[in-house]
Write an enzyme that holds these catalytic residues in place. Structure first.
Site, PDB file in Angstrom:
ATOM      1  N   ARG A   1       0.807  -1.192  -0.032  1.00 61.37           N
ATOM      2  CA  ARG A   1      -0.068  -0.046   0.033  1.00 61.37           C
ATOM      3  C   ARG A   1       0.818   1.138  -0.128  1.00 61.37           C
ATOM      4  O   ARG A   1       1.992   1.349   0.698  1.00 61.37           O
ATOM      5  CB  ARG A   1      -1.070  -0.170   1.132  1.00 61.37           C
ATOM      6  CG  ARG A   1      -1.938   1.123   1.393  1.00 61.37           C
ATOM      7  CD  ARG A   1      -2.655   1.042   2.591  1.00 61.37           C
ATOM      8  NE  ARG A   1      -3.528  -0.148   2.672  1.00 61.37           N
ATOM      9  CZ  ARG A   1      -3.743  -0.661   3.817  1.00 61.37           C
ATOM     10  NH1 ARG A   1      -3.568  -0.410   5.017  1.00 61.37           N
ATOM     11  NH2 ARG A   1      -4.642  -1.705   3.657  1.00 61.37           N
TER      12      ARG A   1
ATOM     13  N   ARG B   1      -1.415   6.568   9.592  1.00 63.03           N
ATOM     14  CA  ARG B   1      -1.542   6.017   8.363  1.00 63.03           C
ATOM     15  C   ARG B   1      -1.554   6.982   7.354  1.00 63.03           C
ATOM     16  O   ARG B   1      -1.728   8.383   7.621  1.00 63.03           O
ATOM     17  CB  ARG B   1      -2.570   4.953   8.152  1.00 63.03           C
ATOM     18  CG  ARG B   1      -2.019   3.774   9.085  1.00 63.03           C
ATOM     19  CD  ARG B   1      -2.894   2.555   8.945  1.00 63.03           C
ATOM     20  NE  ARG B   1      -2.502   1.360   9.666  1.00 63.03           N
ATOM     21  CZ  ARG B   1      -3.028   0.151   9.745  1.00 63.03           C
ATOM     22  NH1 ARG B   1      -4.032  -0.028   8.908  1.00 63.03           N
ATOM     23  NH2 ARG B   1      -2.739  -0.745  10.582  1.00 63.03           N
TER      24      ARG B   1
ATOM     25  N   LYS C   1      -3.089   1.127  15.282  1.00 60.21           N
ATOM     26  CA  LYS C   1      -3.201   1.918  14.034  1.00 60.21           C
ATOM     27  C   LYS C   1      -3.813   3.334  14.431  1.00 60.21           C
ATOM     28  O   LYS C   1      -4.715   3.380  15.351  1.00 60.21           O
ATOM     29  CB  LYS C   1      -3.897   1.284  12.964  1.00 60.21           C
ATOM     30  CG  LYS C   1      -5.501   1.068  13.266  1.00 60.21           C
ATOM     31  CD  LYS C   1      -5.881   0.122  12.026  1.00 60.21           C
ATOM     32  CE  LYS C   1      -7.450  -0.306  12.394  1.00 60.21           C
ATOM     33  NZ  LYS C   1      -7.874  -1.181  11.094  1.00 60.21           N
TER      34      LYS C   1
ATOM     35  N   LYS D   1      -5.591   6.775  12.497  1.00 58.72           N
ATOM     36  CA  LYS D   1      -5.896   7.369  11.264  1.00 58.72           C
ATOM     37  C   LYS D   1      -6.374   8.702  11.428  1.00 58.72           C
ATOM     38  O   LYS D   1      -7.012   9.211  12.204  1.00 58.72           O
ATOM     39  CB  LYS D   1      -7.120   6.628  10.634  1.00 58.72           C
ATOM     40  CG  LYS D   1      -6.882   5.154  10.245  1.00 58.72           C
ATOM     41  CD  LYS D   1      -8.089   4.326   9.874  1.00 58.72           C
ATOM     42  CE  LYS D   1      -7.681   2.921   9.594  1.00 58.72           C
ATOM     43  NZ  LYS D   1      -8.592   2.258   9.050  1.00 58.72           N
TER      44      LYS D   1
ATOM     45  N   CYS E   1     -14.741  -3.576   0.371  1.00 60.14           N
ATOM     46  CA  CYS E   1     -13.445  -3.847   0.813  1.00 60.14           C
ATOM     47  C   CYS E   1     -13.014  -5.019  -0.053  1.00 60.14           C
ATOM     48  O   CYS E   1     -13.665  -5.571  -0.822  1.00 60.14           O
ATOM     49  CB  CYS E   1     -13.356  -4.284   2.370  1.00 60.14           C
ATOM     50  SG  CYS E   1     -13.791  -6.026   2.919  1.00 60.14           S
TER      51      CYS E   1
ATOM     52  N   CYS F   1      -7.588 -11.413   1.783  1.00 64.88           N
ATOM     53  CA  CYS F   1      -7.669 -10.813   2.911  1.00 64.88           C
ATOM     54  C   CYS F   1      -7.614 -11.915   3.852  1.00 64.88           C
ATOM     55  O   CYS F   1      -8.662 -12.764   4.027  1.00 64.88           O
ATOM     56  CB  CYS F   1      -8.611  -9.721   3.180  1.00 64.88           C
ATOM     57  SG  CYS F   1      -8.629  -9.257   5.057  1.00 64.88           S
TER      58      CYS F   1
ATOM     59  N   CYS G   1     -15.451  -8.203   6.955  1.00 59.87           N
ATOM     60  CA  CYS G   1     -15.273  -8.823   8.350  1.00 59.87           C
ATOM     61  C   CYS G   1     -15.565  -7.605   9.045  1.00 59.87           C
ATOM     62  O   CYS G   1     -15.985  -6.492   8.363  1.00 59.87           O
ATOM     63  CB  CYS G   1     -14.051  -9.072   8.628  1.00 59.87           C
ATOM     64  SG  CYS G   1     -12.617  -7.636   8.708  1.00 59.87           S
TER      65      CYS G   1
ATOM     66  N   CYS H   1     -12.967  -1.585   6.820  1.00 60.10           N
ATOM     67  CA  CYS H   1     -12.368  -0.883   5.962  1.00 60.10           C
ATOM     68  C   CYS H   1     -13.282  -0.189   4.993  1.00 60.10           C
ATOM     69  O   CYS H   1     -12.629   0.871   4.538  1.00 60.10           O
ATOM     70  CB  CYS H   1     -11.617  -1.846   5.211  1.00 60.10           C
ATOM     71  SG  CYS H   1     -10.103  -2.559   6.272  1.00 60.10           S
TER      72      CYS H   1
END
Length: 551
Positions: A72, A141, A204, A206, A425, A431, A470, A474
């Protein structure tokens, strides 16, 4: 002594994200990395995956999984030049599975890169003057920013701040350069991470910058959001939102989506100091024992919003002003040609699920390659997985239209609003977290729901649908009017009641249902909506209004 999560121990002994990645890459016995390195490589912008369609067949043949890597980019605001587009396209053809994917965070993803070509791929991305560092992992990110270049000069200013924020919050370790770019080894002394510390963030992080009236970045879904305050076409400040986040775990009520909370306003020059204070507070206060409770949203709910705000003010030496009034009117994209404030034109293209590939008679990859060869402006990935061919002189529009037509693709302006707004996603087959299909299922699902909408004379309604494989969120399904979250193969949780502007979370309406049940439930809702809705009432508002227990 506090019991740290296993990932915290991996970071502690990683030597600032080096681990044994170099040795893992040199190991030709397996297509995978060592276990610890699968965590550390995320900080370098990559995830180890395997083709789950082949998993059982390979197991029976006593072969290891078909490992490959997703890579990514870090692309603040989603902007790239035509030269960069051509280079990234060539990288996808040379090292990946032949496709580029535009993400909901305005980045590029490459899929299907095998381990022995991982270093060459990342080095090639860096030669485009992009990189992949901090695109994943327990760091800030890719910073999102409104992709709209149309309305005013304020959008360019917001984009510039997104780039500055991304650079300011980058990890300082030399590990990335050493491993992927043959940089010199650091000799003597300890490296320092003044913002992140030795073990980076607990989870993470964002960040996004929104420019009203368009909330295309879904700013309240982020750990940190800056909402531009515009006066007379000029950006004069930001409201600051903290604690947004959409990930959850099925069956664990202690995990949940959370809408960001506005804690005040700042002038632009205070943005970096406030952002750093939010990050370092989360670094020091976040939960490092349980990764399911480690996002900033849980930190804030544990200590209290006012306590968190005071700490941010103390660390930044900024006294936040009162929240300023802002109004969002939409969260989606506008398709077709739009003229900007400076007289240049911008073509917003609908890219279903963000996948750039040549498929049958629809040759998106070839079309955009041809456009990049003649385009003199730039490209902008939108937060809705679409692409803007931006800053086009009026005289060049016909040539771009002709290229699209010659390759069997169009801008999507004639598609139903449902199809224009839908997000998905990647999910299966790559994934590792996916429990159900998303990207591959989206076209079929949309066609079936479009049939229901036509049955009820609702085809023109701008209903937002998002699907993920899931509960990690995302594609931001928890903000959609219709959100589908994978629970098992062919089965989803159905969420209803989000709004059209990204300011309200939806509600779990039905759990673990299959396609037949999903379509039946939606058929009933569409019938009621047609019969009972108020004037100009959006679908999400209607479902919320008639279910008082959701309020």
């Amino acid at each position: 002594m506090t019991a740290l999560s296993p990932v915290e121990h991996i970071k502690q002994r990683s030597r600032h994200l080096r681990g044994s990645i170099v040795d893992s890459l040199a190991n030709r016995v397996t297509g995978a990395l060592a276990d610890d390195d699968t965590q550390l490589i995320k900080f370098h912008g990559s995830y180890q995956q395997d083709d789950r369609d082949q998993r059982e067949e390979r197991r029976l043949a006593k072969l290891e999984p078909a490992y490959s890597f997703m890579i990514r980019t870090r692309t603040p605001g989603g902007v790239c030049t035509p030269a960069q587009w051509l280079a990234l396209d060539a990288i996808a053809q040379t090292y990946g599975n032949g496709s580029l994917r535009l993400t909901t965070r305005q980045a590029f993803q490459f899929h299907g890169v095998i381990k022995r070509e991982l270093k060459a791929t990342i080095a090639a991305i860096n030669r485009t003057l992009m990189d992949t560092i901090a695109a994943c992992g327990d760091v800030n990110r890719n910073v999102m920013a409104s992709a709209n270049p149309v309305e005013s000069r304020a959008h360019q200013v917001a984009y510039d701040w997104a780039v500055r924020l991304s650079e300011h919050l980058l990890p300082k370790t030399r590990a990335y350069a050493e491993i992927w770019l043959d940089g010199e080894l650091v000799a003597g002394g300890e490296e320092a991470e003044p913002i992140y510390g030795a073990t980076y963030l607990p989870r993470k992080f964002k960040a996004a910058i929104a420019v009203p009236p368009i909330n295309d970045v879904d700013v309240y879904a982020h750990d940190l959001g800056f909402i531009a305050i515009i006066e007379n076409g000029e950006l004069v400040g930001f409201n600051v939102s903290v604690g947004g986040g959409l990930g959850a775990t099925h069956g664990d009520p202690a995990t949940y989506p959370r809408r960001g909370s506005v804690i005040g306003s700042i002038v632009p020059e205070q943005l970096l100091r406030v952002a750093e204070a939010v990050v370092t507070t989360q670094r020091d206060w976040g939960n490092r024992e349980n990764r399911k409770q480690s996002r900033l949203k849980y930190t804030i709910d544990r200590v209290g919003l006012e306590v968190f705000k005071r700490e941010v003010e103390s660390r930044s030496a900024v006294v936040l002003g009162p929240e300023r009034p802002v109004v969002f009117t939409q969260s989606g994209d506008r398709f077709g040609w739009i003229v900007g404030h400076d007289g240049r034109w911008h073509l917003n293209l609908r890219i279903e699920a963000g996948r750039i590939a040549d498929t049958g008679d629809k040759r998106w990859a070839s079309a955009l390659r041809a456009i990049a060869q003649v385009h003199q402006g730039d490209f902008r990935i939108t937060p809705n997985q679409n692409l803007i061919v931006a800053n086009v002189p009026n005289a060049a529009r016909a040539q771009i239209d002709a290229i699209l037509a010659a390759h069997g693709v169009h801008d999507g302006s004639g598609a139903t609003p449902l199809r224009q707004r839908a997000l998905a996603c990647v999910a299966l087959p790559t994934c590792p977290l996916a429990m159900a299909e998303a990207e591959r299922y989206l076209p079929e699902l949309l066609s079936k729901i479009e049939t229901l909408l036509g049955k009820h004379a609702l085809s023109a309604e701008p209903i937002g649908l998002r699907i993920t494989g899931c509960p990690n969120g995302c594609a931001r399904p928890y903000l959609a009017e219709i959100g589908l979250v994978g629970k098992a193969p062919g089965r989803y949780n159905l969420h209803l009641g989000g709004d059209l502007i990204g300011e309200r979370l939806n509600v779990l309406a039905h759990e673990n249902i299959d396609e037949t049940q999903i379509l039946s439930v939606l058929d009933g809702w569409f019938a009621r909506y047609t019969a009972e809705r108020g004037p100009s009432e959006p679908f999400g508002d209607f479902t919320r209004r008639v279910n008082k227990e959701w309020l």
